[in-house]
Structure formats: C-alpha cells, structure tokens
Design an enzyme around this catalytic site. Sequence first.
Site, PDB file in Angstrom:
ATOM      1  N   ALA A 172      -5.644   7.845   3.956  1.00 42.30           N
ATOM      2  CA  ALA A 172      -4.874   9.045   3.154  1.00 42.30           C
ATOM      3  C   ALA A 172      -3.625   8.607   3.073  1.00 42.30           C
ATOM      4  CB  ALA A 172      -4.850  10.302   4.134  1.00 42.30           C
ATOM      5  N   ASP A 173      -2.708   8.201   4.111  1.00 48.02           N
ATOM      6  CA  ASP A 173      -1.350   7.934   3.823  1.00 48.02           C
ATOM      7  C   ASP A 173      -1.237   6.722   3.021  1.00 48.02           C
ATOM      8  OD1 ASP A 173      -0.005   9.925   5.392  1.00 48.02           O
ATOM      9  OD2 ASP A 173       0.021   8.745   7.333  1.00 48.02           O
ATOM     10  N   SER A 174      -1.704   5.818   3.218  1.00 47.08           N
ATOM     11  CA  SER A 174      -1.481   4.718   2.137  1.00 47.08           C
ATOM     12  C   SER A 174      -2.070   4.904   0.673  1.00 47.08           C
ATOM     13  CB  SER A 174      -2.346   3.391   2.943  1.00 47.08           C
ATOM     14  OG  SER A 174      -3.474   3.522   3.016  1.00 47.08           O
TER      15      SER A 174
END
Length: 397
Positions: A172-174
């Site tokens: 999700a973050d990347s």
Amino acid sequence: MSHHRRGGPLQGVRVLELTKVWAGPYAGKQLAFLGAEVIRVESRGSLDVTRSYGVQDIDKAPGFMAVNPQKLSVQIDMKSKEGLALLKDLAGKCDILIENLRPGAIERLGIGYAELKRERPDIIFVSMGMYGNTGPLAYQTGYAPCFVALGGLSSLVGYEGEAPRGMNIRYADSTFGTAAAFATLAALNHRKRTGEGQFIDVSAVETMTSMIGDSIMDHSLNRRVVACDGNRHAEMAPHGAYPCADGDWIAISIPTDTAWAALAGRMGVADGRFATLAGRKAHEAELDRIIAAWTAGQTAATLAETLQFAGIAATKSANSVDLVSDAHLWEREFFRTVTDADGENRVIVGPGHRMTHGAAITDGAPKLGQHNAYVFGDILGLSVEEQRRLADAGAIR
C-alpha cells in the site's frame, strides 16, 4: 545551485519533502533516484516514527535508512514562528513540495497551495492523504493497513473458501508513493510545456482501488463480488505455488495451451481434460493436486531452471536470503551500494527502472540535520551568526 550534480532526468529539480513514515518518503525517494535534490524537513521535537521507534540511534534506524537514501535533511521546527518563516522561504526556492501530514495541517500552518502559489506561481504542490482533500471522508487519516482495506485489496487476499487474510501493508505505501511520484512527473512535464504549476491531490484509497479495476468493474456491471481464490488467475491455469523438497516452493504460471503442452510433457501427463484453458479452469483443483505431487520431491531452484529453459514461466519462491544473493538482481542493479555520513557502505534496494543516462545513487539516508549548513547558508543565504541565533531560539532543532 544543487548540493551536488548527479545527472538523471530530474537534475536541477529541487523537492521539499514534508512527509512522515513510508508512503510520502517513498514518493520523494523515487524522485531522488531520478536525480532530484530532495530536502527532508525534520525536527528533533517531532521525529519521524521510522527514525525513533525501537532504536537507540536515530541516525541508524533501519526503516528510515531504507526509504530515505540520496536525500538531504534539514532541521526546522514548524511549530515556531521563525521556523515557519524559514520553511516558507525554503518552499519558495523549491520546484516541488510533497506533504502527507494530517488533513488540514498544512493549511493551518499557513503553507497551503494557495499561500505558496502567491510566492512561487509555478510550484507543484503534491498533497497525499487517505481520501484526498475533498469529499465527506477527507478529514480521516490512516496508515497502510487502512489503505489496502478501504481500497478493497484486503478482501481479495486469501485462500478459496476461507476468510480474507489481508494484504501486505508495504504494498500500500509503496504503491501510493509511486502514484504520487508519477503524478509529479506528469506535472513537471506540463510545467515544462506551459510554465504552469499544479496542485496534485493523491488519495491512497483511490490509488489502491485502481489496482483492482477488473474486480470493481465486475461488481459495477455484473453485481458480482469477487471472492478469495488463493493464487489463481482468471486467464491462466495452472497458476500457483507448489511444494518442493526441503520446505521450498515453486511458482508456475501457464498462460497458453502451448505452454501447458510443454509442462504436461515434462510431467508425463496426457489428459485431454487439461488441453484447453476452459478445461484446466474447470478441473483446476485436481490439476493443482497433480502438479503438487509432481513437484513435491524435487529441488525448487533446479526445477525452476529446467522449466525456464523449456519456455515455461517458473521460479523458486524466494525468501530474503534468496533475494539478496540473486546474481541476476545484482547484475541488473536492483541492489545498490551507498555510503552513509559515517563513511560506512550499505546495500539498499535501488530504483525499479534502468536508464541510459540515469542519476548516480551514492549516498545513504542522511543524519538528522546533516545538511543544515547547505540549506540555510547556500540556499537561503543566512549567515553563520543568524543560523546560530535561530538554533538558540529553537527554530532550528
């Protein structure tokens, strides 16, 4: 003048990064890898959790070092009046500002897009939030587990007939950070052609939802709710991970009937039910059992190499040791060696692209305030005496 010239398509572009944790810094990391001068604003009074959580030395925190290589660090206390003035001055000398602070925080500080645009009309302002800046849910904040759940991905990750197990949060973050970096590049291209800056509003939840467009459209058009199905694929069969000797696994994907014929020949399977994709999908559970029985006693790496030479998509399911020792990844410069401020070499995950004239990637993540003298002296033109006064007043800490 840039801190030092590294080449790359973004050489000469300066980025001001007001970000926390992983997604925002990941966007800055992608721009730094393209040659931009990325300046992280930090403060000892408000340390990023990746610098401080569970570590003794804030300059050696593994999480921080992983996502902030090739960046500069400057200390500014945004809660002080003079610190905020420094920040505004610095923003006016940057091409891009990236922020992922809590909803409304950047406006309350008086450094929102409207304010900065008056000082620098062509600035590109990138705002990263869970739901973006508009709509009834814009006030909400969250982290990666929220992004993948609310975006719909977590509900798809699990085995057939079982409850969802959820998505790895790093995805999700990347992915969110990469989407923000991509939008920034589009805005830079627009500015190059027109001279206009932009406000870019990036929603984490919308970014995640865009990764499963087929499932969303299937529900919108056909009212179908996609259920968990393990590693299976709508257009490939077999498509999964199969057990091998010594607790290892091999991943095998068959996209065509020709590829299946090649695998079937290797396995010694002559069953007309599996000749077509429709037939393999109809008997997929049995097909998986047959393949698993065939792979079970074999060495994953050796079998993968044999299948690859036969034109079959297969690879050993890699653990961390497999990844860092993979000669192919090193040859492709997936891993890079950088040097930190203490002169120590360390390995980082490099960019996911290769360029004929890419940027040099040589520096590890910065120490807190490592580039104060450059930012305050060279960029903002403050004397040593004024810098000392601001430090004593708490604006630089």
